[in-house]
Design a protein around this motif. Sequence first.
Motif, PDB file in Angstrom:
ATOM      1  N   THR A 143     -19.077  -6.321  -6.482  1.00 57.93           N
ATOM      2  CA  THR A 143     -18.297  -7.432  -5.948  1.00 57.93           C
ATOM      3  C   THR A 143     -18.852  -7.829  -4.588  1.00 57.93           C
ATOM      4  OG1 THR A 143     -16.362  -6.545  -7.078  1.00 57.93           O
ATOM      5  CG2 THR A 143     -15.957  -8.196  -5.367  1.00 57.93           C
ATOM      6  N   VAL A 181     -13.993  -2.757   2.123  1.00 55.15           N
ATOM      7  CA  VAL A 181     -13.171  -2.517   0.934  1.00 55.15           C
ATOM      8  C   VAL A 181     -12.121  -3.618   0.798  1.00 55.15           C
ATOM      9  CG1 VAL A 181     -11.393  -0.979  -0.023  1.00 55.15           C
ATOM     10  CG2 VAL A 181     -13.567  -0.030   0.791  1.00 55.15           C
ATOM     11  N   ALA A 198     -13.830  -6.826  -0.427  1.00 59.62           N
ATOM     12  CA  ALA A 198     -14.165  -6.759  -1.853  1.00 59.62           C
ATOM     13  C   ALA A 198     -12.914  -6.871  -2.722  1.00 59.62           C
ATOM     14  CB  ALA A 198     -14.922  -5.465  -2.156  1.00 59.62           C
ATOM     15  N   GLY A 199     -11.878  -6.143  -2.366  1.00 60.63           N
ATOM     16  CA  GLY A 199     -10.627  -6.232  -3.130  1.00 60.63           C
ATOM     17  C   GLY A 199     -10.019  -7.612  -3.051  1.00 60.63           C
ATOM     18  N   TYR A 222     -17.594  -1.992  -5.766  1.00 56.24           N
ATOM     19  CA  TYR A 222     -17.212  -2.421  -7.103  1.00 56.24           C
ATOM     20  C   TYR A 222     -15.693  -2.481  -7.182  1.00 56.24           C
ATOM     21  CZ  TYR A 222     -22.011  -1.439  -8.428  1.00 56.24           C
ATOM     22  OH  TYR A 222     -23.382  -1.450  -8.515  1.00 56.24           O
ATOM     23  N   ALA A 223     -15.166  -3.652  -7.492  1.00 56.53           N
ATOM     24  CA  ALA A 223     -13.716  -3.832  -7.550  1.00 56.53           C
ATOM     25  C   ALA A 223     -13.295  -4.193  -8.965  1.00 56.53           C
ATOM     26  CB  ALA A 223     -13.291  -4.925  -6.576  1.00 56.53           C
ATOM     27  N   GLN A 224     -12.113  -3.717  -9.337  1.00 55.22           N
ATOM     28  CA  GLN A 224     -11.532  -4.105 -10.623  1.00 55.22           C
ATOM     29  C   GLN A 224     -10.024  -4.175 -10.488  1.00 55.22           C
ATOM     30  OE1 GLN A 224     -12.592  -1.291 -13.647  1.00 55.22           O
ATOM     31  NE2 GLN A 224     -11.413   0.368 -12.766  1.00 55.22           N
ATOM     32  N   VAL A 237      -5.735  -3.772  -6.899  1.00 61.77           N
ATOM     33  CA  VAL A 237      -7.170  -3.684  -7.117  1.00 61.77           C
ATOM     34  C   VAL A 237      -7.672  -2.295  -6.733  1.00 61.77           C
ATOM     35  CG1 VAL A 237      -9.412  -4.667  -6.459  1.00 61.77           C
ATOM     36  CG2 VAL A 237      -7.402  -6.156  -6.610  1.00 61.77           C
ATOM     37  N   GLU A 238      -8.572  -1.760  -7.550  1.00 57.75           N
ATOM     38  CA  GLU A 238      -9.268  -0.511  -7.241  1.00 57.75           C
ATOM     39  C   GLU A 238     -10.670  -0.876  -6.761  1.00 57.75           C
ATOM     40  OE1 GLU A 238      -9.953   3.535  -9.591  1.00 57.75           O
ATOM     41  OE2 GLU A 238     -11.031   1.839 -10.468  1.00 57.75           O
ATOM     42  N   VAL A 239     -11.119  -0.220  -5.692  1.00 56.74           N
ATOM     43  CA  VAL A 239     -12.464  -0.455  -5.171  1.00 56.74           C
ATOM     44  C   VAL A 239     -13.176   0.886  -5.063  1.00 56.74           C
ATOM     45  CG1 VAL A 239     -13.845  -1.396  -3.277  1.00 56.74           C
ATOM     46  CG2 VAL A 239     -11.639  -2.463  -3.845  1.00 56.74           C
ATOM     47  N   GLU A 256     -13.283   5.617  -2.305  1.00 56.52           N
ATOM     48  CA  GLU A 256     -12.518   4.948  -3.353  1.00 56.52           C
ATOM     49  C   GLU A 256     -11.152   4.605  -2.792  1.00 56.52           C
ATOM     50  OE1 GLU A 256     -12.802   7.702  -6.597  1.00 56.52           O
ATOM     51  OE2 GLU A 256     -11.282   9.022  -5.776  1.00 56.52           O
ATOM     52  N   THR A 267      -7.338   2.019  -3.469  1.00 61.00           N
ATOM     53  CA  THR A 267      -6.497   1.115  -4.251  1.00 61.00           C
ATOM     54  C   THR A 267      -5.671   0.302  -3.257  1.00 61.00           C
ATOM     55  OG1 THR A 267      -6.358   2.762  -6.006  1.00 61.00           O
ATOM     56  CG2 THR A 267      -4.770   0.959  -6.085  1.00 61.00           C
TER      57      THR A 267
END
Length: 148
Positions: free
Chosen positions: A19, A44, A47-48, A83-85, A96-98, A116, A118
């Motif tokens: 991301t 973070v 990205a989130g 990387y975010a999802q 969102v988790e990063v 990591e 959230t």
Amino acid sequence: MTLPNAQLKTELPAGREPTLRVMPSPADVNYTGDIFGGWIMSQVDIAGGILAIRRAGGRAATVAVNSFAFKQPVFVGDIVSLYAQILRVGRTSVTVEVEVYAQRYFSEHEIVKVTEATLTYVAVDDERRPRPVPAMSSESMPRASVPA
């Protein structure tokens, strides 16, 4: 806690694009020479927020850092990939988790997971009041593969 070098090596998440990708500079170090945790936290959140804004269809504000774990230090010259999802979408919120990885000193082989987290964001209107997150349209919904 620092793990032995043999346990540090990992790979970037397969099949996913970061991301956000950044490189910390000497201005981002603390007195011991490591990158400030606050600098990492900021990246973070950015990205989130990118995912939260996309899913919310507009402005979103950080309302909670649900969890945040620093696993390894980050150094000047590391290439930091975030990387975010999306984990959850509520009526007005997006969680969102990063995951954060550092590629050490331009090495293609030494990659470590460094952080990591959230975070929860709330969709807001122009007056910065919570607003509903739009439902996903049928075009943006993932399609299930159906055997022929």
